[in-house]
Design a protein around this motif. Sequence first.
Motif, PDB file in Angstrom:
ATOM      1  N   MET A 271       0.831  -1.202   0.000  1.00  0.00           N
ATOM      2  CA  MET A 271       0.000   0.000   0.000  1.00  0.00           C
ATOM      3  C   MET A 271       0.863   1.249   0.000  1.00  0.00           C
ATOM      4  O   MET A 271       0.545   2.229  -0.698  1.00  0.00           O
ATOM      5  N   THR A 272       1.964   1.199   0.740  1.00  0.00           N
ATOM      6  CA  THR A 272       2.862   2.366   0.777  1.00  0.00           C
ATOM      7  C   THR A 272       3.501   2.598  -0.589  1.00  0.00           C
ATOM      8  O   THR A 272       3.568   3.731  -1.071  1.00  0.00           O
ATOM      9  N   ILE A 273       3.968   1.505  -1.216  1.00  0.00           N
ATOM     10  CA  ILE A 273       4.603   1.627  -2.543  1.00  0.00           C
ATOM     11  C   ILE A 273       3.601   2.161  -3.569  1.00  0.00           C
ATOM     12  O   ILE A 273       3.914   3.049  -4.377  1.00  0.00           O
ATOM     13  N   ILE A 274       2.393   1.584  -3.556  1.00  0.00           N
ATOM     14  CA  ILE A 274       1.364   2.025  -4.510  1.00  0.00           C
ATOM     15  C   ILE A 274       1.046   3.501  -4.305  1.00  0.00           C
ATOM     16  O   ILE A 274       0.923   4.270  -5.273  1.00  0.00           O
ATOM     17  N   PHE A 275       0.891   3.896  -3.032  1.00  0.00           N
ATOM     18  CA  PHE A 275       0.582   5.299  -2.749  1.00  0.00           C
ATOM     19  C   PHE A 275       1.711   6.218  -3.223  1.00  0.00           C
ATOM     20  O   PHE A 275       1.461   7.261  -3.854  1.00  0.00           O
ATOM     21  N   ILE A 276       2.973   5.815  -2.950  1.00  0.00           N
ATOM     22  CA  ILE A 276       4.120   6.648  -3.359  1.00  0.00           C
ATOM     23  C   ILE A 276       4.207   6.745  -4.867  1.00  0.00           C
ATOM     24  O   ILE A 276       4.397   7.830  -5.444  1.00  0.00           O
ATOM     25  N   VAL A 277       4.044   5.583  -5.565  1.00  0.00           N
ATOM     26  CA  VAL A 277       4.115   5.577  -7.032  1.00  0.00           C
ATOM     27  C   VAL A 277       3.002   6.427  -7.618  1.00  0.00           C
ATOM     28  O   VAL A 277       3.219   7.232  -8.541  1.00  0.00           O
ATOM     29  N   ARG A 278       1.793   6.245  -7.101  1.00  0.00           N
ATOM     30  CA  ARG A 278       0.660   7.012  -7.625  1.00  0.00           C
ATOM     31  C   ARG A 278       0.866   8.506  -7.414  1.00  0.00           C
ATOM     32  O   ARG A 278       0.615   9.314  -8.310  1.00  0.00           O
ATOM     33  N   GLN A 279       1.337   8.858  -6.197  1.00  0.00           N
ATOM     34  CA  GLN A 279       1.560  10.274  -5.915  1.00  0.00           C
ATOM     35  C   GLN A 279       2.684  10.836  -6.790  1.00  0.00           C
ATOM     36  O   GLN A 279       2.605  11.974  -7.279  1.00  0.00           O
ATOM     37  N   TYR A 280       3.706  10.001  -7.012  1.00  0.00           N
ATOM     38  CA  TYR A 280       4.829  10.442  -7.847  1.00  0.00           C
ATOM     39  C   TYR A 280       4.358  10.680  -9.293  1.00  0.00           C
ATOM     40  O   TYR A 280       4.689  11.694  -9.920  1.00  0.00           O
ATOM     41  N   MET A 281       3.590   9.741  -9.818  1.00  0.00           N
ATOM     42  CA  MET A 281       3.097   9.884 -11.188  1.00  0.00           C
ATOM     43  C   MET A 281       2.155  11.078 -11.314  1.00  0.00           C
ATOM     44  O   MET A 281       2.176  11.812 -12.316  1.00  0.00           O
TER      45      MET A 281
ATOM     46  N   SER B 182      -7.554  15.077 -16.986  1.00  0.00           N
ATOM     47  CA  SER B 182      -8.347  13.925 -16.518  1.00  0.00           C
ATOM     48  C   SER B 182      -7.852  12.627 -17.120  1.00  0.00           C
ATOM     49  O   SER B 182      -7.736  11.596 -16.444  1.00  0.00           O
ATOM     50  N   SER B 183      -7.522  12.682 -18.413  1.00  0.00           N
ATOM     51  CA  SER B 183      -7.053  11.455 -19.072  1.00  0.00           C
ATOM     52  C   SER B 183      -5.714  11.013 -18.509  1.00  0.00           C
ATOM     53  O   SER B 183      -5.452   9.804 -18.350  1.00  0.00           O
ATOM     54  N   HIS B 184      -4.854  12.003 -18.210  1.00  0.00           N
ATOM     55  CA  HIS B 184      -3.555  11.655 -17.612  1.00  0.00           C
ATOM     56  C   HIS B 184      -3.727  11.041 -16.210  1.00  0.00           C
ATOM     57  O   HIS B 184      -3.032  10.083 -15.852  1.00  0.00           O
ATOM     58  N   ILE B 185      -4.659  11.624 -15.447  1.00  0.00           N
ATOM     59  CA  ILE B 185      -4.908  11.073 -14.089  1.00  0.00           C
ATOM     60  C   ILE B 185      -5.469   9.668 -14.173  1.00  0.00           C
ATOM     61  O   ILE B 185      -5.104   8.767 -13.411  1.00  0.00           O
ATOM     62  N   GLN B 186      -6.376   9.457 -15.138  1.00  0.00           N
ATOM     63  CA  GLN B 186      -6.920   8.115 -15.326  1.00  0.00           C
ATOM     64  C   GLN B 186      -5.822   7.131 -15.698  1.00  0.00           C
ATOM     65  O   GLN B 186      -5.802   5.985 -15.241  1.00  0.00           O
ATOM     66  N   ALA B 187      -4.900   7.604 -16.553  1.00  0.00           N
ATOM     67  CA  ALA B 187      -3.781   6.727 -16.924  1.00  0.00           C
ATOM     68  C   ALA B 187      -2.915   6.404 -15.711  1.00  0.00           C
ATOM     69  O   ALA B 187      -2.453   5.265 -15.535  1.00  0.00           O
TER      70      ALA B 187
END
Length: 592
Positions: free
Chosen positions: A20-30, A209-214
């Motif tokens: 969960m931490t990795i996913i959150f960090i990756v998502r926030q980074y992207m 929006s499309s970038h966030i969805q990606a």
Amino acid sequence: MSISRKVLLFFSIIYLILCMTIIFIVRQYMYNEVLENTSKKAQILIERTVAVHEYVAKELRPAVNEKLSELDVDKDYFDPRWMSAGYISRNINKYYSNRDTGYIDYSYKMFSINARAAESEADPYEREIIAEFKANPSESVKEEVREIEGEKFFVVYKKNVNFTEGCMKCHTEPEKAPAGLIDFYGDKNGFHREVGDISAILSIRIPISSHIQATNMVSMKLSGILLLLFLVSLIVQFVFMRKSVIKPIKELSILMKEITADNQRIGESVKIYKGKELGMLSDSFNHMSLSLKEMTTDLQVKVDERTLELSKLNAKLEQRVKNETESRVEAERKLVYQKRFADIGQVFQSVSHQWRQPINTLGIIFYDLQKTFDDGEIDKKYISEYVENCNTLTEHMNITINDFMSYFNNKAEMKEFNPLEYILSVVRLMKSNLISNNINLKMIYIDDEKPYEYELDNLLGGVELKNAVLCGFEGRFKQIIMNLLQNSVYALDKQAEENSEAKKEMKIILSKEEDSYLVTLSDTGGGVPDTIIDRIFEPYFTTKAKDEGTGIGLNMVKNIVEDSFNGDIKVYNQDLGACFVIKLPMANKECC
């Protein structure tokens, strides 16, 4: 819960937290990367637009105006295609955004309040942006993520150049503006400006929006991959734990239980398992098993030796207890006999004292009878008178000897008796002691709240006793009264030695209380010290000298009252001495 389950649960929780931490960090980074890249693109676009404005203001417009002056063109001439920076930048961005380059999708707007072009008029939200720039003159750029009609946009706001003196021709009053400008835009909007006012706000709006969805899609894929890896690693870890750790531990545990459950197997060894930790565990158990075997063998020898010693010591203690018990019983029996012989001596002394006077009187009568016979003066009347006197004296002696024999009668026969009669019997036995010690004794019998008083002279001279009935052993009742009277005589004598003027009085009260009689014996002998009053009924406890008392008298009294009469005895101090209260149940139909 087993250790394997605890370990699996622990690592599962840790792995899930890490995932969960990795996913959150990756998502926030992207997400931040999307914003950063979009910001860079927006900055390029808006800076290009600013460059267009600067070019028009500094290069194109001055050149056009100079050329128009040379050509002597009408001053009211106006063509926004090369004279209006806003018109030019708006159309350049329109052409650029309409090109299908696939590089960037955006929209451009230059807005202001009371804008000259209707499409540049600020909406309510944009008016707030203008107010923020006016409130913070030092700020020139603002970036934000804004949701418009359900879609998210990254928006950059850039403050355009302020109005200068060269701008006032077209932006102060409509009368000063070129007629061509009025014909193109009208005379309502874009006027009444002042030098230094913000000319407009440039904004670039890029949909994200499309970038966030990606980004979310990448996060979901990453979550699926990590979850799959988690399940695979969990299965591998479970299999490894069961085979390499749990199974050997269970086998080792079963062997340990079997060995420890059977004392005969203590000292046996288990096999050494592979692996450093399991090997150390099995080796430690083998060492412990051998040590326990040695300790058990040594302990058993010591237990056997100690058991033998304790058996011998126990036999000695039993013999010692038996000897001590027999010695104590013998000592108590001797003390009881000693006390009884002492009582016999005192009673016999009293009886002999009481017989001395009648015997002397009989001697005088016999002497007078002999003399009268020699003188020839004896007649029938004289003989009858002397016979009557002799009978009176011998009757008194007979009563005294009966009292003596009754007191020492050991036949324990339970029957009804009058306590007044037996109190009187003991008083007659104590007569010489009472008289010789000048002790005044009074007995009171209270029947239905009506008192009957008996003085010592009345008791000795013969009185009519009222009816009162107790059930028990009359000889033991006499022992109670005798012991208490003797203690009172002793206390009164001791007090008289210290104070010759002290009163020497004794009182015996017999009264009824519901289904019991209360026998109260009190004296003026000074009482019992408060520090020892609770101990006077204990065996062998005495305040007398060694040759004066044994300490068993009051203990015997208490035992007789409680065991033989099912009664109760208490003691307390009153004004001048001690007071003993004995409560004895009345006789009933089941007594005899």
